[in-house]
Design an enzyme around this catalytic site. Structure first.
Site, PDB file in Angstrom:
ATOM      1  N   GLU A  23       0.862  -1.113  -0.096  1.00 22.27           N
ATOM      2  CA  GLU A  23       0.193  -0.076   0.067  1.00 22.27           C
ATOM      3  C   GLU A  23       0.914   1.306  -0.078  1.00 22.27           C
ATOM      4  O   GLU A  23       0.584   2.159   0.962  1.00 22.27           O
ATOM      5  CB  GLU A  23      -1.002   0.072   1.313  1.00 22.27           C
ATOM      6  N   GLU A  40       3.673 -10.635 -15.578  1.00 21.58           N
ATOM      7  CA  GLU A  40       5.253 -11.211 -15.838  1.00 21.58           C
ATOM      8  C   GLU A  40       4.914 -12.520 -16.752  1.00 21.58           C
ATOM      9  O   GLU A  40       4.650 -13.711 -16.099  1.00 21.58           O
ATOM     10  CB  GLU A  40       5.929 -11.583 -14.663  1.00 21.58           C
TER      11      GLU A  40
END
Length: 624
Positions: free
Chosen positions: A188, A248
Site C-alpha cells: 500500500e 510477468e
C-alpha cells in the site's frame, strides 16, 4: 499486523496526497485509465492494449540503453516494464546516486523518445534475483529490524526513499507529459500519484489473496507451463471487471550455479503470447532483455549466476534472437509494428589470450582493522558487499589435524582459511561447517569471508554476512579478532597493486590471490567474452569495472560478458582477477567473440590461433 501496516501507510500517504493534490488539476488532455465497462485500458479515451517487455537498466551499461530500447520498439512493443532497485541508488544511507549508469530519468527520457510507455515498479522491494531484493544492506544495521513490515525501523527509511524517488518520477507520469502509465504498489504505497496503481502476484489463490489490496488493480503472472484460461479465471475472481493482465509472462528463466542452463521453448512462448493477445489481454514479457549481474548485485547467496541472460528475446549482450523474431511475427497480427530493419547485434571481437601475473595489494585495508573479542558481521562494520578478512592467532599447538567448526552455521557465505599464509581449505554456509587445520601456538589464522549475494525472496531476506557466530578450534573458542574490511574494487580502480615478491610464502595457485595483466589496444572497443578455463572461482575486473563472479567448475556459465564500453580502443586495458581457490599453471584467460555455449571452431580457425597447444590442452571446446 496487516491492519497496523495499512494504517501506518495511510497516515503517511495522506500527508503526501495533500502535498500533491492540487498538482494534477486540469491535466486531462492526456489520460490513462481502466475501463471497467469494456474490460480494457483506455489511453486518451480510446481502448488500449499494451505489449510490454521487462528491461533492467541496472543490468545494462548506460551506453547501450538506447540500442536495447530501439530493438524492443522495432519488435513491436509499445511499453516496457522497469524495476527501480533502492540499493542501487542509496548504497549509503542518505546518499542518493542517480548519475551515470544510475541515471533513471535519462533512461526514461530515452524510452519516451523511442516511443515506449513505462510500467514502473519502484519497490522498495523488487525481488528480481537482485541483491536483497533491492533493499539496502544498511537496513540490517538494526539487528531486530523486520523488513517489509510496519516496523518503524523499516518504514522511516523506506518512506524517505519513496518520497525522494516519486518526487523525481512525477514529471514522467503520462498525465504530465511523460510516459509512465502505471506503477506497481507494494504494501500500500499508493496515493502518491494520479496514476493506475496495481499489484502483481503468482498464479495461486494463496499468493493472490495475500498480495492484493483494495483499491489497487490486481494482475497475475505466469509462464508457458500454465493454462491461460484457468489463470485469467483466477484473476477474474479478484478483478471481476477490467483488463486481463499478465504482468510477468516468462519468456525464459534464470540460471543457478551448478544447474543446467535454463531455457523456455520459443514455439511455446510465441504461441501462448498470441493466445493471450487474441483474448485482449495486456502482456508484459519477463524478461525481454535480462542483462548482467555486474559486481556483487546477484541475489540468492549460493545460486544466481552472473549472467542474467534469462534465455530472453534479446540476449545478455543485447543481440536479437530467434525468439525475438518469432515474437515480432506474433505481434504483427495485433498491431502495426515500426517499418524498417531490426538494429543489428553489437559487434564482437576475439582479442585472444592474456597472461596474468601474481600481484599483491599495496595496502590490505587503508582504514586499518577493527579489533573485537568476537567476530563482527559485515553489517556491523558497514562493509556491505564483497569480502572481509578475519585474522587471529592459534591459541595452542595443533600438530595433528584439528577441527575448525562453525557450530551455528555462521559462515555467510564462503570462508577461505589459511595458516601463516598457507591455504588450508574452505568452509561454506549450509554445506561445509567443519574443516581440519594444523599449526603452532601464535600462528596467524586468516579467514577471508565472501558475501555471495543476499537472499532476494521469501522469509529469509534478513541475510547478514560474515562470521555470524564464534568459531571453535577443537575445544577452544577463537577470540581477539582483527577484522579488515576489504575494498578490493577501490584498490583495483586506483592501482593499489604491486608485483608479488618471488619469495612470498604462499605458492601461486593456492588460496585467494590477485592476478593482473594487460589486454593490448587493437583500435577496437567491441563486446567480447572472457573465458577462464582452468580457473576455479573468483571475480574479474576490466579497467576497474567489476564484471562479476566466475565459477566455471560449478557452471553452467563459462564466460563473462565484457561490454565494449568497458574497453579502451587506444590504451592498454588493465585486467585483474581475484582467484579464491586455485589458479591454473598457465595463468591465461581468453577473450572470445561469443559466449562459450555458442562456440564452435573450424579447423582453419584453430590453425590461425596463436597458441595451439594451450588451446588443445585447456579449451574444452567442441571443435568441428
Amino acid at each position: 499486523f496487516f491492519a497496523g501496516l495499512c494504517w501506518s501507510f495511510c497516515w503517511f500517504m495522506l500527508v503526501l496526497l495533500l502535498v500533491y493534490a492540487g498538482s494534477f488539476a486540469g491535466l486531462y488532455s492526456r489520460s490513462f485509465s481502466i475501463d471497467y465497462k469494456n474490460n480494457c485500458f483506455q489511453k486518451d479515451g480510446k481502448p488500449f492494449q499494451y505489449i510490454s517487455g521487462s528491461i533492467h537498466y541496472s543490468r545494462i551499461p548506460r551506453e547501450y540503453w538506447k540500442d536495447r530500447l530501439l530493438k524492443m520498439y522495432m519488435t513491436g512493443l509499445n511499453a516496457i516494464q522497469v524495476y527501480v532497485p533502492w540499493n542501487f541508488h542509496e548504497t549509503v544511507q542518505g546518499v542518493f546516486n542517480f548519475a551515470g549508469d544510475r541515471d533513471l530519468e535519462y533512461f526514461l527520457n530515452l524510452a519516451n523518445q523511442t516511443g515506449l510507455l513505462v510500467i514502473l515498479r519502484p519497490g522498495p522491494y523488487i525481488c528480481a534475483e537482485w541483491e536483497m531484493g533491492g533493499l539496502p544492506a544498511w537496513l540490517l544495521q538494526k539487528p531486530n529490524i523486520i523488513l517489509r513490515s510496519a516496523d518503524t525501523e523499516y518504514l522511516k527509511p523506506a518512506s524517505d526513499w519513496l518520497a525522494m524517488l516519486l518526487t523525481k518520477m512525477k514529471p514522467w507520469l503520462y498525465q504530465n507529459g511523460g510516459n509512465i502509465i502505471s506503477v506497481q504498489v507494494e504494501n500500500e504505497y499508493g496515493s502518491y500519484f494520479d496514476v493506475i496503481l496495481f499489484t502483481t502476484d503468482g498464479n495461486t489463490d494463496k499468493e493472490m489473496i495475500c498480495g492484493t489490496l483494495e483499491g489497487l488493480y490486481a494482475t497475475i503472472d505466469f509462464g508457458t507451463d500454465t493454462n491461460i484460461t484457468a489463470a485469467f479465471i483466477r484473476q477474474r475472481r479478484f478483478e471481476p471487471k477490467g483488463p486481463l493482465v499478465n504482468s510477468e509472462f516468462y519468456t525464459g528463466w534464470l540460471d543457478h550455479w551448478g544447474d543446467k542452463h535454463a531455457s523456455v521453448d520459443t514455439v511455446k512462448v510465441s504461441k501462448m503470447l498470441g493466445e493471450m493477445l487474441s483474448m485482449g489481454a495486456s502482456v508484459n514479457m519477463y524478461m525481454f532483455e535480462g542483462g548482467t549481474n555486474f559486481g556483487y548485485w546477484n541475489g540468492k547467496f549460493r545460486s544466481v549466476v552472473t549472467s542474467y541472460d534469462y534465455n530472453a528475446p534479446l540476449s545478455e549482450a543485447g543481440d536479437p534472437t530467434d525468439k525475438l523474431l518469432a515474437i515480432r511475427d506474433v505481434i504483427k497480427n495485433f498491431r502495426d509494428i515500426p517499418v524498417g530493419p531490426m538494429p543489428p547485434a553489437t559487434p564482437k571481437f576475439a582479442y585472444g589470450f592474456v597472461t596474468l601475473q601474481k600481484v599483491l595489494l599495496d595496502t590490505l585495508s587503508p582504514q586499518g582493522p577493527v579489533r573485537s573479542q568476537y567476530p563482527l558481521t559485515f553489517e556491523e562494520i558497514k562493509q556491505y558487499y564483497g569480502f572481509m578478512l578475519y585474522r587471529t592467532t592459534l591459541p595452542r599447538n595443533v600438530p595433528e589435524p584439528t577441527p575448525l567448526i562453525s557450530p551455528l552455521n555462521g559462515i555467510h557465505d564462503r570462508a577461505y582459511v589459511s595458516v601463516n599464509g598457507v591455504f588450508q581449505g574452505l568452509m561454506e554456509r549450509d554445506t561445509a561447517l567443519v574443516m581440519n587445520v594444523t599449526g603452532q601456538q601464535g600462528d596467524q589464522l586468516d579467514i577471508l569471508v565472501e558475501n555471495m549475494g543476499r537472499v532476494n525472496f521469501g522469509s529469509y531476506i534478513n541475510d547478514n554476512k560474515g562470521l555470524l557466530g564464534n568459531l571453535i578450534l577443537g575445544n577452544d573458542v577463537l577470540t581477539d579478532w582483527s577484522i579488515y574490511p576489504l575494498d578490493i574494487d577501490t584498490a583495483v580502480a586506483n592501482g593499489w597493486l604491486q608485483a608479488a615478491d618471488s619469495g612470498s610464502a604462499m605458492e601461486a595457485g593456492d588460496g585467494p590471490m590477485i592476478y593482473s595483466g594487460t589486454l593490448k589496444s587493437t583500435g577496437l572497443a567491441w563486446d567480447t567474452f572472457v573465458k577462464l578455463n582452468g580457473w576455479t572461482k573468483g571475480q574479474v575486473w576490466v579497467n576497474g569495472v567489476n564484471l562479476g563472479r566466475y565459477w566455471p567448475q560449478r557452471g553452467p556459465q563459462q564466460t563473462l560478458y565484457v561490454p565494449g564500453p568497458f574497453l579502451s580502443a587506444t590504451q592498454p586495458n588493465n585486467i585483474t582477477v581475484l582467484e579464491l581457490e586455485r589458479a591454473p599453471s598457465h595463468r591465461r584467460i581468453l577473450f572470445m567473440d561469443r559466449p562459450h555455449s555458442e562456440l564452435t571452431m573450424t579447423f582453419n580457425e584453430l590453425l590461425s590461433h596463436e597458441d595451439i597447444e594451450l588451446f588443445l590442452n585447456h579449451s574444452g571446446w567442441p571443435v568441428s
